[in-house]
Enzyme design. Structure first.
Site, PDB file in Angstrom:
ATOM      1  N   ASP A  38      44.188  42.881  42.263  1.00 13.25           N
ATOM      2  CA  ASP A  38      42.822  43.412  42.367  1.00 13.25           C
ATOM      3  C   ASP A  38      42.559  44.542  41.379  1.00 13.25           C
ATOM      4  O   ASP A  38      42.024  45.590  41.732  1.00 13.25           O
ATOM      5  CB  ASP A  38      42.551  43.884  43.807  1.00 13.25           C
ATOM      6  CG  ASP A  38      41.078  44.155  44.078  1.00 13.25           C
ATOM      7  OD1 ASP A  38      40.234  43.599  43.353  1.00 13.25           O
ATOM      8  OD2 ASP A  38      40.777  44.932  45.003  1.00 13.25           O
ATOM      9  N   GLU A  68      44.408  39.025  38.423  1.00 11.97           N
ATOM     10  CA  GLU A  68      43.408  40.104  38.342  1.00 11.97           C
ATOM     11  C   GLU A  68      43.976  41.374  37.699  1.00 11.97           C
ATOM     12  O   GLU A  68      43.758  42.490  38.161  1.00 11.97           O
ATOM     13  CB  GLU A  68      42.787  40.408  39.712  1.00 11.97           C
ATOM     14  CG  GLU A  68      41.716  39.410  40.094  1.00 11.97           C
ATOM     15  CD  GLU A  68      40.841  39.845  41.266  1.00 11.97           C
ATOM     16  OE1 GLU A  68      40.684  41.063  41.493  1.00 11.97           O
ATOM     17  OE2 GLU A  68      40.303  38.958  41.946  1.00 11.97           O
ATOM     18  N   ASP A 180      46.760  32.930  43.036  1.00  8.15           N
ATOM     19  CA  ASP A 180      45.597  33.053  43.917  1.00  8.15           C
ATOM     20  C   ASP A 180      44.730  31.827  43.674  1.00  8.15           C
ATOM     21  O   ASP A 180      44.005  31.745  42.684  1.00  8.15           O
ATOM     22  CB  ASP A 180      44.833  34.344  43.601  1.00  8.15           C
ATOM     23  CG  ASP A 180      43.558  34.486  44.426  1.00  8.15           C
ATOM     24  OD1 ASP A 180      43.309  33.633  45.310  1.00  8.15           O
ATOM     25  OD2 ASP A 180      42.798  35.441  44.179  1.00  8.15           O
TER      26      ASP A 180
END
Length: 280
Positions: A38, A68, A180
């Site tokens: 993230d 990310e 992911d």
């Protein structure tokens, strides 16, 4: 944003994962962490990057799949990788992207490539690395599939690309994917997994404590008030099948990143996956 002044040693006072892991019987196994970190959420990013670093120091995984990442995060990881002797492979340069880290003492990079998804609207791709582990060639793959519920069709196309790559690998090669996927169960069911490829979580008995890697009931980083729980982060394995060639088999799985940092947040809005594989 500059994270390059962060300490690559990740001292124990910053270590939510506990002390550095000591040598154990797990050293005979392939250890893998897959984690969407993230990076696009820049709040408390320096401390959260230290959190990731601490888990890597604690578990010393052979392979790390990351999603990310952003350029400041990569600059920090490069510093850490030099200090702890990891090879860092980047899946992009701009915006946010994937990456892979390989422990040099155990995993040797042979070659890598970036496979573009032809119809992605979010610049997503597949990062592939061909490596040597204990003298045997191993193919590693990571990706961040298209996000948001309405993009299920594109996600399924991306899954098909990955499955085709895994299926078509030579039968003397073990192939491991972690990333992911943003996949919903119905989407996986529609695409289906080819013969020889399996979902590691399912193969290990669908352990409830490892089911939800995206869990707003337990993880408060996003500030989302409603409960949203999904198994977005997944690991797939296609073992080698040729006679006389060692084939990988999943040994166990756990989630990491479930301890809050000093800032009161978690390392990411996703939990990471820690997996161990035996050669049989």
């Amino acid at each position: 944003m500059d994270l390059t002044n962060e300490n690559p040693t990740c001292s124990s006072k910053h270590n939510p994962a506990g002390p550095e892991r000591k040598p154990s019987k797990e050293d005979d196994k392939l250890s893998v962490i897959s984690w969407n970190v993230d990076g696009i959420d820049t709040d408390n990013l320096a401390e959260r990057a230290r959190g990731l670093c601490s888990y890597l120091v604690s578990h010393t995984p052979d392979v790390v799949f990351l999603q990310e990442l952003i350029p400041p995060y990569i600059r920090n990881l490069k510093k850490w990788a030099v200090h702890w002797a990891y090879t860092l492979i980047e899946g992009g340069e701009d915006g946010y992207f994937t990456g892979m880290m390989l422990k040099k003492s155990r995993v040797t990079l042979l070659e890598s490539e970036i496979v573009t998804y032809p119809t992605t609207q979010m610049t997503r791709n597949l990062l592939v690395a061909k490596v040597s582990f204990k003298g045997q060639e191993l193919w590693l793959m990571t990706s961040h599939f298209e996000s948001c519920k309405e993009n299920g069709k594109e996600r399924m196309e991306q899954l098909r690309v990955v499955m085709q790559r895994m299926r078509e690998a030579p039968d003397n090669i073990n192939v491991l994917f972690g990333g992911d996927t943003n996949l919903r169960d119905t989407e996986v069911a529609k695409v289906g997994l080819p013969s020889g490829v399996f979902d590691v979580w399912e193969r290990l008995g669908k352990q409830e404590q490892c089911r939800y890697t995206w869990d707003t009931k337990a993880n408060t980083n996003t500030g989302i008030r409603h409960i949203s729980r999904f198994r977005f982060d997944q690991v797939y394995l296609r073992p080698a099948t040729r006679e006389g060639v060692p084939h990988l088999a999943p040994d166990h799985m756990a989630l990491v990143g479930q301890q809050k940092l000093q800032c009161g947040r978690y390392t990411s809005d996703h939990w990471g996956i820690l997996c161990y594989f035996s050669a049989e």
